[in-house]
Design an enzyme around this catalytic site. Structure first.
Site, PDB file in Angstrom:
ATOM      1  N   LYS A  52       0.937  -1.130   0.063  1.00  7.53           N
ATOM      2  CA  LYS A  52      -0.032  -0.139   0.064  1.00  7.53           C
ATOM      3  C   LYS A  52       0.806   1.186   0.071  1.00  7.53           C
ATOM      4  CE  LYS A  52      -4.248  -2.101   1.986  1.00  7.53           C
ATOM      5  NZ  LYS A  52      -4.731  -2.670   3.301  1.00  7.53           N
ATOM      6  N   GLN A  96      -5.659  -1.620   9.429  1.00  7.19           N
ATOM      7  CA  GLN A  96      -5.476  -2.922   8.820  1.00  7.19           C
ATOM      8  C   GLN A  96      -6.176  -3.996   9.868  1.00  7.19           C
ATOM      9  OE1 GLN A  96      -3.967  -3.348   5.950  1.00  7.19           O
ATOM     10  NE2 GLN A  96      -4.139  -5.419   6.022  1.00  7.19           N
ATOM     11  N   ASP A 119     -11.562   2.145   3.120  1.00 10.53           N
ATOM     12  CA  ASP A 119     -11.878   1.003   2.979  1.00 10.53           C
ATOM     13  C   ASP A 119     -13.122   0.373   2.613  1.00 10.53           C
ATOM     14  OD1 ASP A 119      -9.722  -1.098   3.360  1.00 10.53           O
ATOM     15  OD2 ASP A 119      -9.546  -0.797   5.424  1.00 10.53           O
TER      16      ASP A 119
END
Ligand code: GUN
Length: 294
Positions: A52, A96, A119
């Site tokens: 990322k 995460q 997300d």
């Protein structure tokens, strides 16, 4: 059979994003900023995060990473989220997953400001997706839809069978494939662990999306000749011939299934690179306030 090259499509989209960032900077706007919170040292999460950060660099984004030890309390994590919610320089951020067992994942997701939830996990974004409103779409489903679109695959009126009903892939990809949109407009069937006759159903699929996390689950006798097969699986399996000792294995028995298909995604190099690109697209939209006004 045509291989869907997710890696090269992803590279192309990242170039397009970088061009848009250059235009924003030329207009005097600030550089898009993606932040991430990483708790603990899970191997999979570390490598996702490395990818990322690299993708942010390629797109011209600023990225920051906040690391916390495994023993962070839920309250401390919620305070960190609040800090990012209120930081005007941060356009979007992710926490995460998975998180350590003592932390309530859903409570953490719901603490994220949905306007920064790149997300697409917050119930506001999930709900808006399910009724076809603009929202941050969860990255893997959006990556799959982008792959179908950029590969020129006609989905209208096709039977799409989804294997798996997870909140981050199966459910949202089923909603997107069902939506009255292009790509989309499919008749969708979702199979899961309580579905008794899976091969009978998958054999009816014009488009088969395998997202159940079971290595090489989809065999040749489960696929209709000419089908489009999208493999979302990324399970690490032991491989003594590799320096790392493992390789990534998809949910599809690729060597047996590929000759039957009209199109198929490889693992790695199919859906994976597109997932990260979707996160970049969401971050760009957050920075431009495309979905939610400033
Ligand atoms: N863990 C595995 N995939 C993802 C993802 O797309 N987002 C977050 N936040 N965690 C993940």
């Amino acid at each position: 059979m045509q291989l869907i090259d997710g890696k090269s499509i992803a590279e192309q989209i990242k170039k397009e994003i970088a061009e848009q960032v250059e235009q924003m900077l030329a207009q005097g706007l600030k550089r898009p900023h993606l932040a991430a919170i990483l708790v603990g040292h899970d191997g999979g999460s570390e490598s996702y995060m490395t990818n990322k950060v690299r993708a942010c660099e390629q797109c011209g984004f600023k990225s920051t990473l906040q690391r916390y030890d495994e023993d962070i309390t839920e309250e401390e994590l919620l305070r960190a989220i609040d800090g990012l919610n209120n930081d005007p320089d941060v356009d979007g951020f992710i926490v995460q997953l998975p998180l350590p067992k003592h932390i309530d994942e859903q409570r953490v997701i719901e603490a994220i400001d949905y306007r920064k939830d790149v997300d697409g996990f917050h119930p506001v974004n999930v709900g808006r997706l399910s009724i076809g409103l603009p929202c941050f779409r969860s990255a893997t489903p959006q990556g799959i839809v982008n792959l179908l679109d950029r590969s020129g695959i006609d989905t209208r009126g096709k039977h799409c069978v989804v294997l798996g009903r997870s909140n981050i892939v199966g459910k949202p990809v089923a909603a997107l494939m069902m939506a009255k949109s292009k790509p989309g407009n499919c008749t969708v069937t979702v199979c899961h662990s309580a579905t008794p006759n899976i091969p009978e159903i998958t054999r009816q699929a014009d488009i088969l999306i395998a997202a159940l996390g079971s290595p090489a689950f989809v065999k040749a006798d489960m696929v209709k000749p000419g089908a489009v097969v999208i493999d979302v699986g990324t399970t690490r399996v032991a491989d003594a011939t590799r320096k790392s000792g493992w390789r990534l294995c998809g949910d599809v028995d690729f060597d047996a299934v590929a000759p039957l298909c009209s199109h198929i995604t490889p693992v790695p190099g199919g859906v994976g690179p597109m997932t990260i690109v979707s996160l970049m697209q969401n971050t760009l939209m957050a920075a431009k306030h495309t979905i939610y006004p400033a």
